[in-house]
Design a protein around this motif. Structure first.
Motif, short mmCIF file in Angstrom:
data_model
loop_
_atom_site.label_atom_id
_atom_site.label_comp_id
_atom_site.label_asym_id
_atom_site.label_seq_id
_atom_site.Cartn_x
_atom_site.Cartn_y
_atom_site.Cartn_z
N PHE A 112 0.84 -1.19 0.00
CA PHE A 112 0.00 0.00 0.00
C PHE A 112 0.88 1.24 0.00
CE2 PHE A 112 0.84 -0.75 4.44
CZ PHE A 112 0.97 0.52 4.99
N ASN A 113 0.30 2.35 -0.45
CA ASN A 113 0.99 3.63 -0.44
C ASN A 113 0.56 4.42 0.78
OD1 ASN A 113 2.30 3.13 -2.85
ND2 ASN A 113 0.67 4.05 -4.09
N ASN A 114 1.49 5.14 1.38
CA ASN A 114 1.20 5.94 2.56
C ASN A 114 0.69 7.31 2.12
OD1 ASN A 114 1.08 7.07 5.06
ND2 ASN A 114 3.20 6.66 5.62
N ASN A 120 9.21 -0.65 5.30
CA ASN A 120 9.15 0.66 4.64
C ASN A 120 9.56 0.53 3.19
OD1 ASN A 120 11.93 0.52 4.60
ND2 ASN A 120 12.23 2.05 6.21
N GLU A 121 9.72 1.70 2.53
CA GLU A 121 10.01 1.68 1.10
C GLU A 121 11.37 1.07 0.78
OE1 GLU A 121 11.67 5.53 2.66
OE2 GLU A 121 9.96 4.22 3.03
N ASN A 122 12.26 0.98 1.78
CA ASN A 122 13.58 0.38 1.58
C ASN A 122 13.63 -1.09 2.00
OD1 ASN A 122 14.74 2.84 0.65
ND2 ASN A 122 14.81 3.56 2.78
N ASN A 123 12.46 -1.69 2.18
CA ASN A 123 12.36 -3.09 2.62
C ASN A 123 13.02 -3.32 3.97
OD1 ASN A 123 10.79 -4.16 0.57
ND2 ASN A 123 12.55 -4.63 -0.73
N ILE A 124 12.97 -2.32 4.83
CA ILE A 124 13.47 -2.43 6.19
C ILE A 124 12.29 -2.65 7.11
CG2 ILE A 124 14.66 -1.25 8.07
CD1 ILE A 124 16.21 0.31 5.95
N PRO A 125 12.29 -3.71 7.93
CA PRO A 125 11.17 -3.93 8.87
C PRO A 125 11.16 -2.85 9.94
CG PRO A 125 12.92 -5.51 9.27
CD PRO A 125 13.32 -4.76 8.04
N VAL A 126 10.02 -2.18 10.09
CA VAL A 126 9.92 -1.08 11.06
C VAL A 126 8.94 -1.37 12.19
CG1 VAL A 126 10.65 0.69 9.43
CG2 VAL A 126 8.23 0.08 9.56
N ILE A 127 7.98 -2.25 11.95
CA ILE A 127 6.98 -2.59 12.97
C ILE A 127 6.70 -4.09 12.89
CG2 ILE A 127 4.53 -2.39 13.61
CD1 ILE A 127 4.64 0.51 12.99
N GLU A 128 6.55 -4.73 14.04
CA GLU A 128 6.17 -6.15 14.06
C GLU A 128 5.24 -6.41 15.22
OE1 GLU A 128 8.66 -9.35 12.36
OE2 GLU A 128 8.93 -9.92 14.47
N ARG A 129 4.28 -7.28 14.98
CA ARG A 129 3.28 -7.61 16.00
C ARG A 129 2.90 -9.08 15.85
NH1 ARG A 129 -0.58 -8.45 19.57
NH2 ARG A 129 -1.97 -6.75 20.14
#
Length: 810
Positions: free
Chosen positions: A306-308, A333-342
């Motif tokens: 999805f787009n922010n 994020n857009e750089n394929n870096i995980p920023v949130i996990e649940r």
């Protein structure tokens, strides 16, 4: 459908901001993830083994034994592991030092064993660890660990209390791992005491810098809670909790981040609602950035892109489109870096109602309990019967939490059984306070999985001889305990026996065969896959700072056992003839000494000459097509059920079968016995037996029986000795633990508090219940009016079973 979704969103009381609503169906075509998909697949393509030990109890008196059944599941299929065989069960003391190790033979995912609590157990606590060699290739530790307690019969300041200043662990966890300013943040709360037990708080306060109360919170009996509130820029908040003893503890938040996104998860009916939130400042910088949500569980994954473009996104996941059990939601994020996990838990498939436990018959000294399987799945179970007042059964994990929960979380789980009794709301609080999953994305991106440790199958034995075996010589190997009989030609030195399942402390006889004589030969033996160099992570140590030591008013039970000296009896031996059922009147009989056999001819070749066909899986009468069902040729349970002697039931039990071509049960047409033990389904045992090792053969058809029979009798080591045979007997110092039948200790009393609180009634491993059928278990009562039964296990398709029930004897 869209109206229903809007109603769900309205229930969330989300502020009137611009909302983009996505309905995500996990069966839609996944969007291609740049490199993440292949990295994820590669990381989890090698299956993880997940072991679990069901112990009969966790507190013991010296002289008792730890009885256990081992279950090993395969994570990729979530079912019992069909190929693993070597499970190492190690015992570590309170200092993390290994005391001993036992090798357990796992067959089709299940094994069992026992460990004596003898006089060398001098400490109060020990730790059992179950793991495999293959598990060492992975970064995540999936070993099974259980603390056991050993009671003392000495008064060591009983009721002792270690008086130390109370210490409480107070932690707060922003959902997703980040606290974002100028938006609503959901925060998990965890409060534990010095013994790692949750602390219930009825009312806590949230204060800003100036001390103004801006919110309240509470925790449940496990010390877990959550609260949502609007977090301002450059504001630090203080969480204040007042304990029941009047102690006030505090925890401050970090300074909220100005730019970023946060997550707020809700469960409504059959949906998971994921609210992805940001603020105005972040939106100007992150607008139109491409984000990706990955839902995964190590076995499967789905991508959602999805787009922010707005401050609030709401994504709805249908429960019935998510795998059962733990699911991990990771936002990139857009750089394929995980920023949130649940971590979220999709309602577990309960098995409580399908397994029914009832009393069928009560006698003066025993009770028969009936376990009824009301499902369409075969069950594999183990059961511990303990007094109603027992304090001795306190497992750290049940099979449900060990297999379905623990592989994904990093922290300690208090009272795991509680969460699987439909308390999924509290389970969600637990997962909120666990933060990110056990699987580290740095490892996944770097494919940091080793392949240095082999997947073990049995034990390899290498025998090296100090002289060359000549062309007219061969080596004979016998072991009754290990069901081993081999004749090896001269072209193997060293001689390697691969994938054996030798028993520890069993004996093997070696002999050098020259013509018809056998002489002593002593090889040098080396073993592989017999020991695991294991360590114990001291983070697993459970240290109680405020305890009362339990003592036993029984002496060591082992003191009541008298060890007798070995007595060797000698006398004239009476020769017993080999006569199987029908051997005299109905079967053909050949004594091998009356025949002239070609040198090196095997028993397979001899029986083929006598009119049998051999296809590598078994025999059949010549002229009959016997393409076997592979499953039937490898599993006794699909063939004819045998009695305790390994013999075929009477014809009345099998039913009347007159035409071998019309057998709906696909039973073997020829049943083979070696020294009165059936080897039909392990026919490889006789493949290396030469005719000069065989004393006598009976074969043919017995009226009233379905299959033809072949009985093979080999010479015993003593009979070889009488033929100028000399054998070297070697005791094997390594090997698998010998499986024993449960026996009850000799308790001095069944009525005093030690037995009622720490004694054992009965232990039953290896319980198999077919679909829609029942099984009776008769156990002693020992003058108790009520018992407790603890049942653990799994079904053939991987449904996990953990059930506790009272048994009222009155």
């Amino acid at each position: 459908m869209f109206i229903i979704l809007l109603q769900l969103v309205n229930k969330l009381l989300i502020k009137k901001t611009s909302i983009t609503l996505f309905l995500i169906t996990l069966f839609s075509t996944p969007l291609k993830a740049q490199n993440i998909d292949s990295l994820y697949t590669n990381y989890f393509q090698d299956t993880r083994e997940l072991p679990y030990l069901h112990l009969n109890k966790t507190t013991f008196i010296k002289g008792e034994e730890i009885w256990f059944q081992a279950y090993v599941t395969e994570q990729n299929s979530n079912t019992l592991h069909k190929t693993t065989s070597n499970l190492y069960v190690s015992i570590f003391d309170e200092n993390g030092k290994q005391k001993e190790q036992h090798l357990i033979h796992i067959k089709n995912g299940i094994g069992h064993g026992n460990i004596l609590i003898d006089s060398t157990f001098t400490k109060n606590a020990y730790y059992l660890k179950a793991s495999t060699n293959w598990m060492k290739n992975f970064n995540e530790d999936h070993s099974f660990i259980q603390k056991i307690t050993v009671l003392s019969d000495r008064e060591r300041d009983n009721k002792i209390s270690i008086n130390e200043k109370k210490f409480y662990e107070f932690k707060i966890f922003p959902e997703g791992g980040h606290l974002i300013s100028n938006t609503i943040n959901n925060i998990g709360i965890l409060i534990k005491d010095v013994n790692n037990r949750g602390v219930k708080i009825s009312k806590g306060k949230i204060k800003n810098r100036s001390g103004t109360v801006i919110g309240q919170f509470n925790t449940n009996h496990l010390g877990l809670g959550s609260v949502s509130f609007f977090t301002k820029e450059n504001e630090i908040y203080t969480f204040e909790a007042t304990l029941t003893n009047g102690t006030v503890i505090h925890k401050k938040t970090n300074l909220p981040e100005l730019i970023g996104i946060t997550l707020n998860t809700n469960v409504i009916d059959d949906y998971y609602i994921l609210n992805i939130l940001t603020n105005d400042v972040s939106l100007t910088k992150l607008k139109n950035k491409k984000y990706r949500i990955l839902t995964h569980n190590t076995r499967s994954f789905k991508n959602i892109n999805f787009n922010n473009t707005d401050k609030t996104y709401t994504l709805i996941l249908k429960k019935n489109e998510l795998p059962k059990g733990i699911n991990i939601v990771t936002i990139f994020n857009e750089n394929n870096i995980p920023v949130i996990e649940r971590l979220i838990f999709n309602d577990f498939e309960e098995f409580q109602n399908q397994l029914n436990i009832s009393n069928s018959k009560i006698k003066s000294d025993s009770i028969t309990t009936t376990l009824t399987n009301n499902s369409s799945e075969k069950l594999f179970l183990s059961a511990s019967f303990l007094p109603i007042e027992t304090k001795a059964y306190k497992p750290t994990n049940t099979i449900k939490s060990q297999i379905a929960l623990k592989p994904y979380v990093k922290g300690h789980i208090e009272n795991p059984e509680y969460y699987f009794n439909n308390n999924y709301k509290d389970l969600d609080l637990l997962l909120l306070t666990q933060g990110w999953s056990k699987y580290n994305w740095d490892d996944i991106f770097n494919n940091a999985t080793d392949s240095y440790f082999d997947f073990e199958t049995g034990i390899d034995i290498t025998a090296t001889f100090n002289k060359k075996i000549k062309s007219n010589q061969s080596v004979l190997i016998f072991s009754k305990a290990n069901k081993l009989i081999r004749e090896i030609s001269n072209d193997q030195n060293p001689l390697v026996l691969k994938n054996t399942f030798i028993k520890k402390n069993s004996t093997v006889d070696f002999g050098l065969k020259i013509n018809d004589n056998i002489y002593k030969i002593t090889p040098y033996l080396q073993y592989s896959n017999s020991y695991l160099k294991d360590t114990f992570n001291k983070n697993y140590l459970i240290t109680n700072k405020d305890i009362e030591l339990e003592t036993s008013n029984f002496g060591d039970l082992s003191k009541d056992i008298t060890i007798l000296d070995e007595v060797i009896l000698s006398g004239n031996k009476r020769k017993l003839d080999n006569k199987p059922y029908g051997g005299v009147t109905m079967l053909r009989n050949i004594k091998m000494k009356d025949l002239m056999n070609p040198t090196g001819e095997t028993i397979i070749q001899f029986l083929t000459f006598k009119g049998y066909q051999y296809d590598g899986n078994g025999f059949s009468p010549k002229g009959i097509d016997t393409k076997r069902d592979e499953q039937n040729s490898s599993s006794e349970s699909e063939g004819i059920e045998l009695d305790s002697e390994g013999l075929e039931p009477d014809s009345e039990e099998l039913g009347s079968v007159s035409n071998v071509d019309d057998d709906k049960f696909n039973r073997p047409l020829v049943r083979v016995y070696l020294n009165d033990k059936e080897v039909t389904f392990n026919i490889w045992v006789i493949e290396n037996i030469n005719t000069n090792m065989v004393k006598e053969i009976f074969y043919g058809k017995v009226p009233g029986r379905f299959a033809q029979v072949i009985h093979i009798y080999t010479f015993s080591p003593h009979e070889y000795y009488s033929k100028k045979t000399r054998l070297t007997k070697l005791k094997l110092p390594v090997g698998f633990t010998t499986e024993k039948e449960y026996y009850s200790p000799l308790y001095p009393s069944f009525s005093n508090s030690t037995f009622r609180e720490f004694g054992a009634i009965y232990w039953q491993p290896n319980i198999t219940i077919e679909a829609n059928s029942s099984l009776n278990i008769t156990v002693p009562i020992y003058y108790q009016k009520e018992l407790k039964i603890f049942v653990e296990g799994t079904s053939e398709i991987g449904t996990l079973i953990s059930k506790t029930q009272l048994i009222n004897i009155d």
